[in-house]
Design a protein around this motif. Sequence first.
Motif, PDB file in Angstrom:
ATOM      1  N   PHE A  48       0.821  -1.198   0.000  1.00  0.00           N
ATOM      2  CA  PHE A  48       0.000   0.000   0.000  1.00  0.00           C
ATOM      3  C   PHE A  48       0.864   1.261   0.000  1.00  0.00           C
ATOM      4  O   PHE A  48       1.979   1.258   0.533  1.00  0.00           O
ATOM      5  N   ILE A  49       0.314   2.327  -0.556  1.00  0.00           N
ATOM      6  CA  ILE A  49       0.906   3.651  -0.420  1.00  0.00           C
ATOM      7  C   ILE A  49      -0.198   4.599   0.025  1.00  0.00           C
ATOM      8  O   ILE A  49      -1.331   4.522  -0.462  1.00  0.00           O
ATOM      9  N   ALA A  50       0.114   5.461   0.995  1.00  0.00           N
ATOM     10  CA  ALA A  50      -0.861   6.403   1.548  1.00  0.00           C
ATOM     11  C   ALA A  50      -0.586   7.794   0.996  1.00  0.00           C
ATOM     12  O   ALA A  50       0.536   8.289   1.077  1.00  0.00           O
ATOM     13  N   LEU A  51      -1.614   8.421   0.413  1.00  0.00           N
ATOM     14  CA  LEU A  51      -1.518   9.776  -0.123  1.00  0.00           C
ATOM     15  C   LEU A  51      -2.279  10.713   0.786  1.00  0.00           C
ATOM     16  O   LEU A  51      -3.438  10.430   1.154  1.00  0.00           O
ATOM     17  N   GLY A  52      -1.669  11.833   1.139  1.00  0.00           N
ATOM     18  CA  GLY A  52      -2.376  12.760   1.994  1.00  0.00           C
ATOM     19  C   GLY A  52      -1.569  14.004   2.289  1.00  0.00           C
ATOM     20  O   GLY A  52      -0.612  14.342   1.584  1.00  0.00           O
ATOM     21  N   ASP A  53      -1.939  14.673   3.368  1.00  0.00           N
ATOM     22  CA  ASP A  53      -1.304  15.920   3.777  1.00  0.00           C
ATOM     23  C   ASP A  53      -0.557  15.694   5.085  1.00  0.00           C
ATOM     24  O   ASP A  53      -0.050  14.595   5.325  1.00  0.00           O
TER      25      ASP A  53
ATOM     26  N   ILE B  36      -1.652  15.288   7.982  1.00  0.00           N
ATOM     27  CA  ILE B  36      -2.286  14.249   8.800  1.00  0.00           C
ATOM     28  C   ILE B  36      -1.689  12.887   8.466  1.00  0.00           C
ATOM     29  O   ILE B  36      -1.450  12.070   9.364  1.00  0.00           O
ATOM     30  N   THR B  37      -1.425  12.648   7.204  1.00  0.00           N
ATOM     31  CA  THR B  37      -0.829  11.377   6.788  1.00  0.00           C
ATOM     32  C   THR B  37       0.675  11.369   7.017  1.00  0.00           C
ATOM     33  O   THR B  37       1.244  10.362   7.448  1.00  0.00           O
ATOM     34  N   GLU B  38       1.347  12.511   6.757  1.00  0.00           N
ATOM     35  CA  GLU B  38       2.797  12.551   6.973  1.00  0.00           C
ATOM     36  C   GLU B  38       3.140  12.320   8.437  1.00  0.00           C
ATOM     37  O   GLU B  38       4.208  11.780   8.747  1.00  0.00           O
TER      38      GLU B  38
ATOM     39  N   ASN C 213       4.844   6.634  14.248  1.00  0.00           N
ATOM     40  CA  ASN C 213       3.582   6.809  14.971  1.00  0.00           C
ATOM     41  C   ASN C 213       2.450   7.307  14.084  1.00  0.00           C
ATOM     42  O   ASN C 213       1.324   7.469  14.560  1.00  0.00           O
ATOM     43  N   ALA C 214       2.750   7.583  12.811  1.00  0.00           N
ATOM     44  CA  ALA C 214       1.710   8.038  11.884  1.00  0.00           C
ATOM     45  C   ALA C 214       0.826   6.854  11.500  1.00  0.00           C
ATOM     46  O   ALA C 214       1.261   5.700  11.492  1.00  0.00           O
ATOM     47  N   TRP C 215      -0.432   7.146  11.147  1.00  0.00           N
ATOM     48  CA  TRP C 215      -1.389   6.062  10.910  1.00  0.00           C
ATOM     49  C   TRP C 215      -0.938   5.062   9.839  1.00  0.00           C
ATOM     50  O   TRP C 215      -1.217   3.859  10.004  1.00  0.00           O
ATOM     51  N   PRO C 216      -0.239   5.456   8.738  1.00  0.00           N
ATOM     52  CA  PRO C 216       0.185   4.419   7.780  1.00  0.00           C
ATOM     53  C   PRO C 216       1.123   3.387   8.408  1.00  0.00           C
ATOM     54  O   PRO C 216       1.000   2.186   8.149  1.00  0.00           O
TER      55      PRO C 216
ATOM     56  N   VAL D 275       3.457   2.313   2.821  1.00  0.00           N
ATOM     57  CA  VAL D 275       4.450   3.385   2.807  1.00  0.00           C
ATOM     58  C   VAL D 275       3.759   4.739   2.701  1.00  0.00           C
ATOM     59  O   VAL D 275       2.596   4.843   2.296  1.00  0.00           O
ATOM     60  N   ASN D 276       4.494   5.797   3.069  1.00  0.00           N
ATOM     61  CA  ASN D 276       3.896   7.105   3.334  1.00  0.00           C
ATOM     62  C   ASN D 276       4.290   8.124   2.280  1.00  0.00           C
ATOM     63  O   ASN D 276       5.465   8.460   2.134  1.00  0.00           O
ATOM     64  N   SER D 277       3.295   8.610   1.528  1.00  0.00           N
ATOM     65  CA  SER D 277       3.538   9.673   0.554  1.00  0.00           C
ATOM     66  C   SER D 277       2.800  10.948   0.944  1.00  0.00           C
ATOM     67  O   SER D 277       2.464  11.770   0.087  1.00  0.00           O
TER      68      SER D 277
END
Length: 423
Positions: A236-241, A243-245, A256-259, A271-273
């Motif tokens: 998975f890859i998470a796209l956001g602002d 809040i996601t970073e 500690n971020a939700w992704p 992974v975090n985008s």
Amino acid sequence: MRMWRTWLGTLACMASVQWGCTSSDAEAPTSEEPSTETNEPPQDANRPEGPLEVAPVVVDDGEERQTPPPAPAPAPDTFQPGFHQALRGSHSVSSLTTFRMRIPVSRAGKRLQVTFRSGDGSLVLQRATVSRVGPDGALVTTPVALTFDGKPGFTATPRQLVTSDPVDFATTFRDELAISFEVRGALAASAINAFPGGLVRAGTHALSTSAMGGDAFERSVGVATVEVEAPASRAFIALGDSITEGYMGLSNDTRNAWPALVEAQLGIPVVNSGVSGQGFYDALRLLDDEVLAVKGVTDCIVLLGTNDLGVTGGEAQMETRMLVLVQRLEPFCHVWVGTLLPKEKTNYGSYALVKTQRLDFNAWLRAGGTGAEVIDTEAATRRPDDVHRFLDGYGADGIHPSAEGHKAIAAEVVRVLREKGVP
């Protein structure tokens, strides 16, 4: 023979709907010799000349059952992401400097490759190494050198992505790696500090096996992606602002971020985008380099839009841009969209308009406006008596979730994904 061909033709039609099939009565004439069959055909008259390609029947305690199909072949090894950051910012050093990033990698395998990204100017990378790091930050394995087309370093133009050659380096799920690199010039960088344990020191120290020393440096810098070679799996890859970073205040940690919390519970890469401050316009403008360039992604989770609230007429623009984003992602990954979290205040625009737009946008998402699967992250974080406020302890500053809020988001994402059979 006609009866056998009729039966075989029927079997073939049943085997694949892609074949065009006609009645055997319409078959072209053949050059078979005249039949010598009698009114009482031999027992084997209708037996096919070759073996049938159907599963044989076996007998077990007097009961017939079909032979189970063969086990599927193991999935081929492929490179998929174990770490990623979008790196929208830029950080420059004028003289040769060593950075050591401490990076969590969420994929087990035998080989890896690292993609670096330059910042707003050119970049010279002289040498880079990878090693495993212990809980105290000390290296626990000898640094292994990375190469780039067989060379120890590279020169990059502004905003360029450069991927190393694959290197033998075994990883386990959630390993902590130290990636050290000697550079001069502009490095792409994250917007927030969320990588505790990072270091920077003037000079060349990538091969050092002892404590590197220098100064703490907690921004994600230079390293865009770590891909690990292993049997193919969901990724998975998470796209956001922000809040996601993972922004929660002055002290942040991407772990500690939700992704990261979702991947820890599911045991697969998430992974975090996320990029602090971005809205749909920037996400679409930079989608190719920040998301679509990542190999082996199977699923995308989009939690985006809070920075687009507050502009007159903005809700229609948000829906249009979300649709474009989903349509661009669909050939690349299975898309999931999250509802916007509570927003107790706004940094710009009318707060009354922000509240109305957020409610309307979330209602549109829940009604299937994007065609993607919905994860109701708002419902997991809002107060039951006030949709615009976080549950007690779930908000950090009225806009961003706290560590407890991230746990609640992750729990809802995991619940929905497991309900849908992931993994």
